[in-house]
Design a protein around this motif. Structure first.
Motif, short mmCIF file in Angstrom:
data_model
loop_
_atom_site.label_atom_id
_atom_site.label_comp_id
_atom_site.label_asym_id
_atom_site.label_seq_id
_atom_site.Cartn_x
_atom_site.Cartn_y
_atom_site.Cartn_z
N VAL A 12 1.00 -1.09 -0.17
CA VAL A 12 -0.02 -0.07 -0.02
C VAL A 12 0.86 1.00 0.03
N ARG A 13 0.91 2.16 -0.80
CA ARG A 13 1.90 3.29 -1.27
C ARG A 13 0.81 4.45 -1.09
N GLY A 14 1.00 5.30 -0.21
CA GLY A 14 0.75 6.56 -0.26
C GLY A 14 -0.90 7.04 -0.49
N ILE A 15 -1.77 5.91 -0.10
CA ILE A 15 -3.23 6.14 -0.39
C ILE A 15 -3.81 7.17 0.43
N GLU A 16 -4.55 8.02 -0.40
CA GLU A 16 -5.59 9.06 0.17
C GLU A 16 -6.87 8.43 -0.06
N SER A 17 -7.71 8.46 0.78
CA SER A 17 -9.21 8.18 0.73
C SER A 17 -9.82 9.22 1.28
N TYR A 18 -11.27 9.39 0.73
CA TYR A 18 -12.02 10.38 1.29
C TYR A 18 -13.34 9.76 1.46
N TYR A 19 -14.21 10.37 2.43
CA TYR A 19 -15.69 10.22 2.36
C TYR A 19 -16.23 11.58 1.83
N GLY A 20 -16.78 11.69 0.71
CA GLY A 20 -17.23 13.00 0.38
C GLY A 20 -15.86 13.99 0.10
N LYS A 21 -15.98 15.29 0.90
CA LYS A 21 -14.89 15.99 0.71
C LYS A 21 -13.86 15.81 1.85
N ILE A 22 -14.29 14.98 2.93
CA ILE A 22 -13.42 14.67 4.17
C ILE A 22 -12.62 13.63 3.92
N LYS A 23 -11.26 13.99 4.09
CA LYS A 23 -10.03 13.13 4.00
C LYS A 23 -9.82 12.24 4.92
N ALA A 24 -10.08 11.01 4.92
CA ALA A 24 -9.95 10.14 6.01
C ALA A 24 -8.53 9.29 6.23
N LEU A 25 -8.08 9.12 4.77
CA LEU A 25 -6.53 8.62 4.88
C LEU A 25 -5.56 9.57 4.31
N ASN A 44 -10.39 5.28 17.73
CA ASN A 44 -11.70 5.46 16.85
C ASN A 44 -11.55 6.38 16.03
N GLY A 45 -11.84 6.23 14.75
CA GLY A 45 -11.60 7.28 13.89
C GLY A 45 -10.39 7.55 13.14
N ALA A 46 -9.31 6.82 13.74
CA ALA A 46 -8.30 7.20 13.23
C ALA A 46 -7.88 6.68 11.59
N GLY A 47 -8.69 5.74 10.93
CA GLY A 47 -8.62 5.35 9.68
C GLY A 47 -8.36 3.97 9.61
N LYS A 48 -8.38 3.47 10.68
CA LYS A 48 -8.28 1.51 10.52
C LYS A 48 -9.08 1.03 9.65
N SER A 49 -10.52 1.01 9.63
CA SER A 49 -11.38 0.47 8.86
C SER A 49 -11.36 1.02 7.59
N THR A 50 -11.18 2.32 7.26
CA THR A 50 -11.01 2.81 6.06
C THR A 50 -9.87 2.25 5.14
N THR A 51 -8.50 2.03 5.76
CA THR A 51 -7.55 1.25 5.07
C THR A 51 -7.95 0.07 4.54
N LEU A 52 -8.69 -0.87 5.55
CA LEU A 52 -9.07 -1.85 4.90
C LEU A 52 -10.16 -1.83 3.76
N LYS A 53 -11.26 -1.04 3.82
CA LYS A 53 -12.04 -0.74 2.88
C LYS A 53 -11.47 -0.46 1.56
N SER A 54 -10.20 0.49 1.73
CA SER A 54 -9.57 1.01 0.61
C SER A 54 -8.89 -0.21 -0.32
N ILE A 55 -8.33 -1.26 0.65
CA ILE A 55 -7.73 -2.27 0.13
C ILE A 55 -8.65 -3.46 -0.75
N SER A 56 -9.91 -3.32 0.02
CA SER A 56 -10.79 -4.33 -0.51
C SER A 56 -11.72 -3.60 -1.79
N GLY A 57 -11.61 -2.47 -1.83
CA GLY A 57 -12.32 -1.62 -3.06
C GLY A 57 -13.67 -1.23 -2.51
N GLN A 58 -14.12 -1.17 -1.25
CA GLN A 58 -15.30 -0.44 -0.99
C GLN A 58 -14.97 1.14 -1.03
#
Length: 241
Positions: A12-25, A44-58
């Motif tokens: 996983v290299r330098g990923i940046e993921s968002y929920y709408g306009k809110i940057k989660a990663l 809680n809210g640190a970005g753990k689940s978002t990291t998994l969802k980014s890997i799985s494609g959700q």
């Protein structure tokens, strides 16, 4: 899909993921070698689940890349990532409560048409979770939280995953079930399974992990061997106190 020359099983290299306009990663970098247990800890809210969802494609990262076995899966749809061998057990289990245990497990093998292979995989699941065999005809929503967690993990194993991602598997479980779940995770490692573990119980997670990453506000702030992180003063004060 292009093959890329990489040394890590998952990269996983330098990923940046968002929920709408809110940057989660905000530029997450991590890697996993084949056969490792790697844990991701944080508040809680640190970005753990978002990291998994980014890997799985959700969740689709806007920047960065995710490579699995040398393949770029950054833009994959979730079902395509699953077919490559990445299975996720989501936080809160999310079984199908109105279906039986058997039906839930069969859904996990959705891509397998050979009934003999499905039956073989089910027997493998029963090796880890014999209680599920006793409850095959039970409606899954009537089972205890610990049993439902076993079912969620069993359903993921029906995919015969190359990488198993577990999101808070001990959440809401009794100490007895927590111990059982972590022992089963170790059993999975013994047969060569690669595991990415997100876990609120940092002590338990770091005890069994080969390596760990600490995430804060969408960034990795520390990484190291599991046993090394357990004795780190900052980790002990923030997550082990």
């Amino acid at each position: 899909m292009a093959e890329l020359n990489v040394s890590h099983y998952l990269d996983v290299r330098g990923i940046e993921s968002y929920y709408g306009k809110i940057k989660a990663l905000n530029g997450i970098d991590l890697h996993i070698e084949q056969g490792e247990i790697v844990t991701l800890i944080g508040s809680n809210g640190a970005g753990k689940s978002t990291t998994l969802k980014s890997i799985s494609g959700q969740v689709r990262p806007k920047e960065g890349s995710i490579l699995f076995e040398g393949k770029d899966i950054t833009k994959n749809e979730p079902h395509k990532t699953a077919l490559l061998g990445i299975a996720q057990v989501p936080e809160g289990r999310r079984i199908f409560p109105r279906l039986t245990v058997r039906e839930n497990l069969q859904i996990g093998a959705f891509s397998v048409k050979d009934k003999k292979i499905v039956a073989q995989r089910m027997e493998t699941v029963f090796g880890y979770f014999p209680r599920l065999k006793e409850r095959l005809s039970q409606v899954s929503g009537t089972m205890s939280g610990g049993e439902q967690q076993m079912l969620a993990m069993g359903r993921a194993l029906m995919m015969k995953p190359k990488l198993l991602m577990l999101d808070e598997p001990s959440m809401g479980l009794s100490p007895n079930f927590v111990e059982q779940i972590f022992n089963i995770i170790l059993d999975m490692k013994e047969v060569g399974m690669t595991i990415l573990l997100v876990e609120q119980n940092a002590y338990q997670a770091l005890q069994i992990a080969d390596r760990g990453y600490v995430i804060q506000t969408g960034q990795i702030v520390m990484e190291g061997r599991g046993k090394e992180l357990m004795v780190n003063d900052m980790i002990r004060e923030a997550y082990l106190a």
